[in-house]
Design an enzyme around this catalytic site. Structure first.
Site, mmCIF file in Angstrom:
data_model
loop_
_atom_site.group_PDB
_atom_site.id
_atom_site.type_symbol
_atom_site.label_atom_id
_atom_site.label_comp_id
_atom_site.label_asym_id
_atom_site.label_seq_id
_atom_site.Cartn_x
_atom_site.Cartn_y
_atom_site.Cartn_z
ATOM 1 N N ILE A 176 -12.950 22.136 28.847
ATOM 2 C CA ILE A 176 -12.565 21.001 27.991
ATOM 3 C C ILE A 176 -12.143 21.540 26.623
ATOM 4 O O ILE A 176 -12.949 22.158 25.912
ATOM 5 C CB ILE A 176 -13.751 20.025 27.797
ATOM 6 C CG1 ILE A 176 -14.315 19.562 29.144
ATOM 7 C CG2 ILE A 176 -13.335 18.828 26.941
ATOM 8 C CD1 ILE A 176 -15.731 18.988 29.056
ATOM 9 N N ASP A 211 -8.103 28.453 17.946
ATOM 10 C CA ASP A 211 -7.148 27.405 17.576
ATOM 11 C C ASP A 211 -6.092 27.335 18.677
ATOM 12 O O ASP A 211 -5.431 28.347 18.954
ATOM 13 C CB ASP A 211 -6.521 27.802 16.217
ATOM 14 C CG ASP A 211 -5.683 26.696 15.615
ATOM 15 O OD1 ASP A 211 -5.005 25.969 16.379
ATOM 16 O OD2 ASP A 211 -5.702 26.562 14.378
ATOM 17 N N TYR A 235 3.642 11.596 15.431
ATOM 18 C CA TYR A 235 2.483 11.570 16.342
ATOM 19 C C TYR A 235 2.908 10.945 17.676
ATOM 20 O O TYR A 235 2.606 11.489 18.743
ATOM 21 C CB TYR A 235 1.306 10.804 15.722
ATOM 22 C CG TYR A 235 0.126 10.703 16.681
ATOM 23 C CD1 TYR A 235 -0.588 11.840 17.051
ATOM 24 C CD2 TYR A 235 -0.242 9.473 17.235
ATOM 25 C CE1 TYR A 235 -1.650 11.760 17.950
ATOM 26 C CE2 TYR A 235 -1.303 9.388 18.129
ATOM 27 C CZ TYR A 235 -2.001 10.538 18.486
ATOM 28 O OH TYR A 235 -3.042 10.461 19.382
ATOM 29 N N LYS A 288 2.976 12.571 21.554
ATOM 30 C CA LYS A 288 2.275 12.003 22.708
ATOM 31 C C LYS A 288 3.272 11.562 23.789
ATOM 32 O O LYS A 288 2.936 11.570 24.972
ATOM 33 C CB LYS A 288 1.346 10.866 22.268
ATOM 34 C CG LYS A 288 0.120 11.370 21.491
ATOM 35 C CD LYS A 288 -0.774 12.277 22.353
ATOM 36 C CE LYS A 288 -2.026 12.758 21.652
ATOM 37 N NZ LYS A 288 -2.897 13.583 22.491
HETATM 38 P P1 NDP Z 1 -11.524 13.953 17.172
HETATM 39 O O1 NDP Z 1 -10.907 14.312 15.868
HETATM 40 O O2 NDP Z 1 -12.894 13.351 17.164
HETATM 41 O O3 NDP Z 1 -11.533 15.228 18.145
HETATM 42 C C1 NDP Z 1 -10.455 16.110 18.201
HETATM 43 C C2 NDP Z 1 -10.899 17.394 18.876
HETATM 44 O O4 NDP Z 1 -9.747 18.258 18.968
HETATM 45 C C3 NDP Z 1 -11.949 18.130 18.091
HETATM 46 O O5 NDP Z 1 -12.906 18.667 18.975
HETATM 47 C C4 NDP Z 1 -11.177 19.249 17.407
HETATM 48 O O6 NDP Z 1 -12.021 20.390 17.272
HETATM 49 C C5 NDP Z 1 -10.087 19.530 18.442
HETATM 50 N N1 NDP Z 1 -8.909 20.143 17.830
HETATM 51 C C6 NDP Z 1 -8.034 19.595 16.958
HETATM 52 N N2 NDP Z 1 -7.116 20.493 16.588
HETATM 53 C C7 NDP Z 1 -7.413 21.653 17.240
HETATM 54 C C8 NDP Z 1 -6.857 22.943 17.259
HETATM 55 N N3 NDP Z 1 -5.762 23.252 16.528
HETATM 56 N N4 NDP Z 1 -7.417 23.900 18.036
HETATM 57 C C9 NDP Z 1 -8.507 23.598 18.762
HETATM 58 N N5 NDP Z 1 -9.097 22.406 18.793
HETATM 59 C C10 NDP Z 1 -8.554 21.431 18.035
HETATM 60 O O7 NDP Z 1 -10.476 12.956 17.864
HETATM 61 P P2 NDP Z 1 -10.429 12.296 19.330
HETATM 62 O O8 NDP Z 1 -11.618 12.646 20.118
HETATM 63 O O9 NDP Z 1 -10.108 10.878 19.134
HETATM 64 O O10 NDP Z 1 -9.133 13.026 19.890
HETATM 65 C C11 NDP Z 1 -9.108 13.684 21.146
HETATM 66 C C12 NDP Z 1 -7.757 13.444 21.782
HETATM 67 O O11 NDP Z 1 -7.613 12.060 22.050
HETATM 68 C C13 NDP Z 1 -6.566 13.830 20.910
HETATM 69 O O12 NDP Z 1 -5.603 14.460 21.736
HETATM 70 C C14 NDP Z 1 -6.036 12.485 20.412
HETATM 71 O O13 NDP Z 1 -4.673 12.530 20.129
HETATM 72 C C15 NDP Z 1 -6.339 11.612 21.615
HETATM 73 N N6 NDP Z 1 -6.402 10.179 21.372
HETATM 74 C C16 NDP Z 1 -7.272 9.649 20.473
HETATM 75 C C17 NDP Z 1 -7.312 8.279 20.294
HETATM 76 C C18 NDP Z 1 -8.209 7.635 19.281
HETATM 77 O O14 NDP Z 1 -7.964 6.461 18.928
HETATM 78 N N7 NDP Z 1 -9.253 8.283 18.814
HETATM 79 C C19 NDP Z 1 -6.478 7.372 21.091
HETATM 80 C C20 NDP Z 1 -5.592 8.052 21.983
HETATM 81 C C21 NDP Z 1 -5.583 9.396 22.139
HETATM 82 P P3 NDP Z 1 -12.125 21.327 15.969
HETATM 83 O O15 NDP Z 1 -11.871 20.467 14.787
HETATM 84 O O16 NDP Z 1 -13.503 21.887 16.054
HETATM 85 O O17 NDP Z 1 -11.069 22.347 16.201
HETATM 86 C C1 8X3 Z 2 -4.390 7.290 18.966
HETATM 87 C C2 8X3 Z 2 -4.186 5.828 19.123
HETATM 88 O O1 8X3 Z 2 -2.834 3.839 18.332
HETATM 89 O O2 8X3 Z 2 -3.698 5.340 16.636
HETATM 90 O O3 8X3 Z 2 -3.584 8.009 19.829
HETATM 91 O O4 8X3 Z 2 -1.871 6.005 18.000
HETATM 92 S S1 8X3 Z 2 -3.100 5.248 17.955
#
Ligand code: NDP
Ligand code: 8X3
Length: 252
Positions: free
Chosen positions: A8, A60, A153, A157
Site C-alpha cells: 500500500i 518519495d 488535480y 485524476k
Molecule cells: P492523506 O493526505 O491523508 O494521505 C495521503 C497519503 O499519500 C499519505 O500517506 C502521504 O504520505 C502519501 N503521499 C503523498 N505524497 C507522497 C509522495 N510524494 N511519496 C510518497 N507518499 C506520498 O489523503 P487521502 O488519504 O485522502 O489521499 C489518499 C488518496 O486518495 C490520494 O490519491 C487522493 O488523491 C485520493 N482521494 C482522496 C479523497 C479525499 O476526499 N480525501 C477523495 C478522492 C480521492 P507521506 O506524507 O508520509 O508521504
Molecule cells: C478528492 C475529492 O472532490 O476534492 O479527490 O476532488 S475532491
C-alpha cells in the site's frame, strides 16, 4: 489467501492508513510506504499487534531512483506481492488556472501520475509471478468530473482513470486484474495538505455534511482485494450521501 503480500503506497494517513489497518490480520504480509518515517514505524507497531507481518519503506514516489531501489531491496519474504494499492497522492492548491502555482502543478503531476506509473511498472515484475494478482488505483470523482479551480488535480485524476483502463487491457494477459476506486469527499489529511496547513479552510470543505471516512474507502478496497479470482471489479465511485456529483453537495 494465506501468506499473501499486499503493498500500500501512502499508508501514513487517511485512506492508505485505514486500508492497512483493515487489511491487517494474521497470515498477511503488508508493505507500507510513505515519506514520514516516524509515522510508518508507529503504523507498523499497530499492524503487528493485529497479527500482520509488516515491512516499512520510506521514500518519495516522485523519485524514480528511490522507487526502483525500494523494489530492489525488498526482503525475499516480502517479494511475492499479490496486490498493489496505488494510493499515495495529493491535491496542492485550489486556484483558477490563471492563478495556479506551477510548483503545485509539478507536485500533483509528479505524484499522482508519474509516481503511480513508477510504482506500477516496478511492481509488475513481482505481481506477474503471483496468482490472483491485482492493482487497485485510488482515483477520485475528480477523475470523472471537473469542478471550478480543480483544473490540474482533476487532470491528474483523469489520467489515473485513463491509466486504470489502459492497465486493465495491457495486463490482462498476465492475469493481473486492475480496479479503480473513485471516492468523493473523504475527511482525511487531504484538505489540510491541499490548503498547506490552513485548518480553517480544510475544515470548511466538510462543514455541514457527513463526509466519508477513510475506513469507508478502506472497506471498499478490502472488498476488491478479497473478491474471488474469477471476478474483476473494474471501477467503483463512492460518494457520501450528501454528495451527488462534484458540484452537488447538500450542506445543512
Ligand atoms: P492523506 O493526505 O491523508 O494521505 C495521503 C497519503 O499519500 C499519505 O500517506 C502521504 O504520505 C502519501 N503521499 C503523498 N505524497 C507522497 C509522495 N510524494 N511519496 C510518497 N507518499 C506520498 O489523503 P487521502 O488519504 O485522502 O489521499 C489518499 C488518496 O486518495 C490520494 O490519491 C487522493 O488523491 C485520493 N482521494 C482522496 C479523497 C479525499 O476526499 N480525501 C477523495 C478522492 C480521492 P507521506 O506524507 O508520509 O508521504
Ligand atoms: C478528492 C475529492 O472532490 O476534492 O479527490 O476532488 S475532491
Amino acid at each position: 489467501m494465506l501468506n499473501e503480500t499486499i503493498l500500500i503506497s501512502g499508508a501514513t494517513s487517511g485512506i492508505g492508513l485505514s486500508t492497512a489497518k483493515i487489511l491487517a490480520k494474521p497470515g498477511r504480509k503488508l508493505i507500507i510506504t510513505g515519506r514520514r518515517k516516524e509515522l510508518l514505524q508507529s503504523v507498523k507497531n499497530e499492524l503487528v499487534e493485529k497479527g500482520a507481518e509488516v515491512y516499512i519503506a520510506q521514500f518519495d514516489v516522485r523519485n524514480k531512483i528511490e522507487v526502483e531501489s525500494f523494489f530492489e531491496q525488498l526482503p525475499i519474504e516480502f517479494q511475492k506481492i499479490r496486490v498493489l494499492v496505488n494510493n499515495a497522492g495529493l491535491a496542492a492548491g485550489l486556484d483558477f488556472i490563471q492563478n495556479g502555482d506551477t510548483d503545485d502543478w509539478d507536485q500533483m503531476i509528479d505524484t499522482n501520475i508519474k509516481g503511480l506509473l513508477y510504482m506500477t511498472r516496478a511492481a509488475i515484475k513481482f505481481l506477474e509471478n503471483t496468482n490472483g494478482a491485482q492493482i487497485v488505483n485510488v482515483g477520485s470523482i475528480a477523475g470523472k468530473e471537473v469542478y471550478p479551480k480543480g483544473n490540474v488535480y482533476c487532470a491528474t485524476k483523469h489520467a489515473v482513470d485513463a491509466l486504470s483502463r489502459a492497465m486493465r487491457i495491457d495486463l490482462q494477459e498476465k492475469g493481473i486484474r486492475v480496479s479503480s476506486v473513485n471516492p468523493g469527499l473523504v475527511e482525511t489529511e487531504f484538505s489540510l495538505v491541499r490548503f498547506k496547513g490552513d485548518s480553517e479552510k480544510a475544515n470548511a470543505v466538510y462543514k455541514g455534511l457527513e463526509p466519508l471516512h477513510g475506513d469507508d474507502i478502506a472497506e471498499t478496497i478490502r472488498y476488491i482485494v478479497e473478491t474471488p479470482f474469477r471476478i474483476s471489479i473494474a471501477d467503483l465511485t463512492i460518494f457520501a450521501s450528501a454528495q451527488a456529483s462534484s458540484r452537488d453537495v447538500i450542506r445543512k
